[in-house]
Motif scaffolding. Structure first.
Motif, PDB file in Angstrom:
ATOM      1  N   GLU A  34      -1.902   3.881  53.406  1.00 25.43           N
ATOM      2  CA  GLU A  34      -2.352   5.227  54.273  1.00 25.43           C
ATOM      3  C   GLU A  34      -1.291   5.294  55.343  1.00 25.43           C
ATOM      4  O   GLU A  34      -0.984   4.144  56.136  1.00 25.43           O
ATOM      5  N   LEU A  35      -0.904   6.424  55.548  1.00 20.81           N
ATOM      6  CA  LEU A  35       0.226   6.641  56.531  1.00 20.81           C
ATOM      7  C   LEU A  35      -0.289   7.250  57.856  1.00 20.81           C
ATOM      8  O   LEU A  35      -1.125   8.314  57.480  1.00 20.81           O
ATOM      9  N   ASP A  36       0.122   7.275  58.967  1.00 18.68           N
ATOM     10  CA  ASP A  36      -0.272   8.344  60.043  1.00 18.68           C
ATOM     11  C   ASP A  36       0.196   9.759  60.020  1.00 18.68           C
ATOM     12  O   ASP A  36       1.622   9.733  59.600  1.00 18.68           O
ATOM     13  N   VAL A  37      -0.460  10.603  60.035  1.00 16.98           N
ATOM     14  CA  VAL A  37       0.115  11.944  60.020  1.00 16.98           C
ATOM     15  C   VAL A  37       0.110  12.761  61.441  1.00 16.98           C
ATOM     16  O   VAL A  37      -0.838  12.729  62.227  1.00 16.98           O
ATOM     17  N   LEU A  38       1.506  13.151  61.629  1.00 17.31           N
ATOM     18  CA  LEU A  38       1.617  13.715  62.936  1.00 17.31           C
ATOM     19  C   LEU A  38       1.596  15.074  62.766  1.00 17.31           C
ATOM     20  O   LEU A  38       1.038  15.881  63.892  1.00 17.31           O
ATOM     21  N   ALA A  50      -2.426  15.686  68.218  1.00 21.67           N
ATOM     22  CA  ALA A  50      -2.262  14.958  69.500  1.00 21.67           C
ATOM     23  C   ALA A  50      -2.852  13.733  69.633  1.00 21.67           C
ATOM     24  O   ALA A  50      -3.715  13.547  70.327  1.00 21.67           O
ATOM     25  N   PRO A  51      -2.300  12.638  69.216  1.00 20.20           N
ATOM     26  CA  PRO A  51      -0.761  12.651  68.486  1.00 20.20           C
ATOM     27  C   PRO A  51      -0.881  12.676  67.166  1.00 20.20           C
ATOM     28  O   PRO A  51      -0.202  13.057  66.452  1.00 20.20           O
ATOM     29  N   LEU A  52      -2.329  12.335  66.509  1.00 19.70           N
ATOM     30  CA  LEU A  52      -2.510  12.455  65.113  1.00 19.70           C
ATOM     31  C   LEU A  52      -3.353  13.550  64.442  1.00 19.70           C
ATOM     32  O   LEU A  52      -4.171  14.053  65.424  1.00 19.70           O
ATOM     33  N   VAL A  53      -3.199  14.301  63.298  1.00 19.25           N
ATOM     34  CA  VAL A  53      -3.968  15.270  62.859  1.00 19.25           C
ATOM     35  C   VAL A  53      -5.269  14.467  62.416  1.00 19.25           C
ATOM     36  O   VAL A  53      -5.218  13.624  61.721  1.00 19.25           O
TER      37      VAL A  53
END
Length: 103
Positions: A34-38, A50-53
Motif C-alpha cells: 500500500e502506498l501513501d496517496v497525496l 493535507a498531507p494525505l487523502v
C-alpha cells in the motif's frame, strides 16, 4: 483515474496498470504493498490531501528487484595530488499499480 503517491522521498503520478521504478523498500517480488496517496483525480475533479487523502489507497504489486546504473563519483583538487574515485549503484524495484481506490 490517477493518483499522486509518495515513496522513497519522491512523488509519482500513477494510473492503473502503470509500471514504475522506485527506490527499494522491504518487500519481496510478488508482494502487494500500500502506498501513501497525496492527491487523487478523475479528469477535472481533484482531491488534494493535507498531507494525505483520507480513505484513499493505492495498491501496487512488486514485479522485480533491480539495481540502477553505476554512477561514478570523482573528486579532485588541482595541484594537490588529491583524487578520489568511488562508485554507487542504487537498489531499485519495479512496481505495477494494481488498484486505485477512492474514499
Amino acid at each position: 483515474m490517477f493518483a499522486v503517491i509518495r515513496t522513497g522521498g519522491k512523488q509519482y503520478r500513477v494510473a492503473k496498470d502503470d509500471v514504475l521504478e522506485v527506490e527499494r523498500v522491504d518487500a519481496k517480488a510478488g508482494d502487494k504493498i500500500e502506498l501513501d496517496v497525496l492527491m487523487l483525480g478523475t479528469g477535472a475533479d481533484v482531491q488534494v490531501g493535507a498531507p494525505l487523502v483520507a480513505g484513499a489507497s493505492v495498491t501496487a504489486e512488486v514485479v522485480e528487484m533491480t539495481r540502477g546504473p553505476k554512477l561514478i563519483i570523482f573528486k579532485k583538487k588541482r595541484r594537490q595530488n588529491y583524487r578520489r574515485k568511488n562508485g554507487h549503484r542504487q537498489d531499485l524495484m519495479l512496481l505495477k499499480i494494481v488498484n486505485i481506490a477512492a474514499a
